[in-house]
Scaffold this motif. Structure first.
Motif, PDB file in Angstrom:
ATOM      1  N   THR A  80       6.026 -50.124   4.176  1.00 45.25           N
ATOM      2  CA  THR A  80       6.744 -49.766   2.960  1.00 45.25           C
ATOM      3  C   THR A  80       6.563 -48.280   2.691  1.00 45.25           C
ATOM      4  OG1 THR A  80       4.823 -50.188   1.529  1.00 45.25           O
ATOM      5  CG2 THR A  80       6.290 -52.050   1.986  1.00 45.25           C
ATOM      6  N   GLY A  81       7.418 -47.732   1.855  1.00 45.56           N
ATOM      7  CA  GLY A  81       7.312 -46.327   1.494  1.00 45.56           C
ATOM      8  C   GLY A  81       7.757 -45.405   2.610  1.00 45.56           C
ATOM      9  N   HIS A  82       7.195 -44.207   2.635  1.00 42.20           N
ATOM     10  CA  HIS A  82       7.567 -43.240   3.653  1.00 42.20           C
ATOM     11  C   HIS A  82       6.340 -42.399   4.021  1.00 42.20           C
ATOM     12  CE1 HIS A  82       8.206 -41.506  -0.361  1.00 42.20           C
ATOM     13  NE2 HIS A  82       7.788 -40.380   0.156  1.00 42.20           N
ATOM     14  N   THR A  83       6.542 -41.459   4.910  1.00 41.15           N
ATOM     15  CA  THR A  83       5.446 -40.694   5.492  1.00 41.15           C
ATOM     16  C   THR A  83       4.460 -40.172   4.448  1.00 41.15           C
ATOM     17  OG1 THR A  83       6.913 -40.007   7.280  1.00 41.15           O
ATOM     18  CG2 THR A  83       4.885 -38.747   6.992  1.00 41.15           C
ATOM     19  N   GLY A  84       3.216 -40.526   4.639  1.00 38.78           N
ATOM     20  CA  GLY A  84       2.152 -40.014   3.782  1.00 38.78           C
ATOM     21  C   GLY A  84       1.934 -40.787   2.496  1.00 38.78           C
ATOM     22  N   LYS A  85       2.855 -41.684   2.132  1.00 41.43           N
ATOM     23  CA  LYS A  85       2.742 -42.352   0.834  1.00 41.43           C
ATOM     24  C   LYS A  85       2.868 -43.873   0.910  1.00 41.43           C
ATOM     25  CE  LYS A  85       4.541 -38.430  -1.837  1.00 41.43           C
ATOM     26  NZ  LYS A  85       5.553 -37.993  -2.837  1.00 41.43           N
ATOM     27  N   ARG A 109       6.853 -43.540  14.727  1.00 40.95           N
ATOM     28  CA  ARG A 109       7.884 -43.535  13.692  1.00 40.95           C
ATOM     29  C   ARG A 109       7.972 -44.880  12.976  1.00 40.95           C
ATOM     30  NH1 ARG A 109      13.272 -41.415  16.471  1.00 40.95           N
ATOM     31  NH2 ARG A 109      13.972 -41.715  14.316  1.00 40.95           N
ATOM     32  N   GLU A 110       7.388 -45.926  13.592  1.00 37.82           N
ATOM     33  CA  GLU A 110       7.509 -47.263  13.020  1.00 37.82           C
ATOM     34  C   GLU A 110       6.241 -47.731  12.312  1.00 37.82           C
ATOM     35  OE1 GLU A 110      10.339 -49.654  15.978  1.00 37.82           O
ATOM     36  OE2 GLU A 110       8.540 -48.903  16.971  1.00 37.82           O
ATOM     37  N   GLN A 111       5.348 -46.812  12.007  1.00 37.02           N
ATOM     38  CA  GLN A 111       4.035 -47.200  11.496  1.00 37.02           C
ATOM     39  C   GLN A 111       4.057 -47.685  10.048  1.00 37.02           C
ATOM     40  OE1 GLN A 111       1.190 -44.036  10.408  1.00 37.02           O
ATOM     41  NE2 GLN A 111       2.680 -42.588  11.253  1.00 37.02           N
TER      42      GLN A 111
END
Length: 266
Positions: free
Chosen positions: A173-178, A168-170
């Motif tokens: 910046t941005g959000h999942t997939g982007k 979850r901390e990967q």
């Protein structure tokens, strides 16, 4: 303490190379090494006493803005367009308001040691311009910057949880997939502006302490190895070895006095 000792070895080597004019003078080399070992023990005591620990910024918002603007001018010049600034870590060009002044040498650390390092606390060379979401992780030693030469600074993500592709901390910046992930910035070179760079000796100190802490936490294994520390950090012309020696001697004496007074000298 193994990775801290690795830095101590580099520090010892730099003392020898700086102070030895005749390579064949074995006695002189041995004396330099013995002196360096004593200095390293004293510096280790500072770490063990908890004076060099992860800490967040303590300056007011107004003062931090002043330091940030000074650092932008230092790195990009007074005539540069300051509406958009490139993050020195991710390489992303963002609105300058999203960039913060990340202090390398923390404000809560002993000011005496900072003087020995040849830099002032809020001097731009003690600041890395980074996106705001990076600063807390830097302060907590989740990632660090290892100098590899006069113009080469490599980013190392130490916290393995940040590198987990399913974690979850990967995302930096941005959000999942982007967004930009920590894997994207790990083991990459710092994006240096053309006219200036941070102080190698300060980055080296931060990296040494951060790697030592990461090793203590068990963050390293065969798949996630500790970064190799370079002598480049301690070859800076502003790193005063004689002044460092005097400072460490004084600190060792103060520490011994304090322990004797408390009855815990052993």
């Amino acid at each position: 303490m193994s990775f801290f000792l690795l830095w101590l070895t580099c520090y010892s080597h730099s003392l020898v190379h700086a102070g030895t004019r005749e390579p064949g003078d074995l006695k002189h080399i041995l004396k330099q090494l013995m002196d360096a070992m004593q200095d390293n023990i004293s510096l280790a005591r500072l770490v063990l006493r908890g004076q060099l620990r992860p800490s967040s910024s303590s300056a007011s918002t107004k003062r931090l803005e002043h330091y940030r603007l000074a650092a932008i001018e230092y790195y990009y010049g007074s005539d540069a367009d300051k509406s958009k600034i490139r993050c020195m870590v991710t390489g992303e060009e963002v609105d300058s308001r999203e960039i913060t002044a990340g202090h390398i040498y923390r404000q809560a650390w002993p000011t005496g040691l900072l003087k020995v390092m040849g830099c002032k606390l809020h001097e731009p060379c003690n600041i890395v311009l980074m996106q705001k979401q990076l600063e807390k992780r830097f302060d907590n030693w989740d990632w660090t910057i290892v100098p590899e030469g006069p113009d080469a600074f490599r980013v190392h993500v130490l916290n393995p949880h940040l590198l987990d592709p399913k974690g979850r901390e990967q995302y930096v910046t941005g959000h999942t997939g982007k967004g930009t992930t920590w894997r994207d910035v790990n083991n990459t070179l710092l994006h240096l502006p053309p006219i200036a760079h941070p102080a190698r000796r300060l980055c080296g100190l931060h990296a040494t302490l951060a790697v030592q802490e990461a090793d203590t936490k068990g963050w390293f294994d065969e798949k996630h190895e500790a970064p190799k520390m370079s002598e480049a950090s301690w070859q800076s012309p502003k790193f005063d070895h004689l002044l460092m020696k005097k400072y460490l001697t004084d600190e060792a004496a103060n520490s011994f006095d304090a322990e004797t007074a408390s009855g815990s000298g052993d």
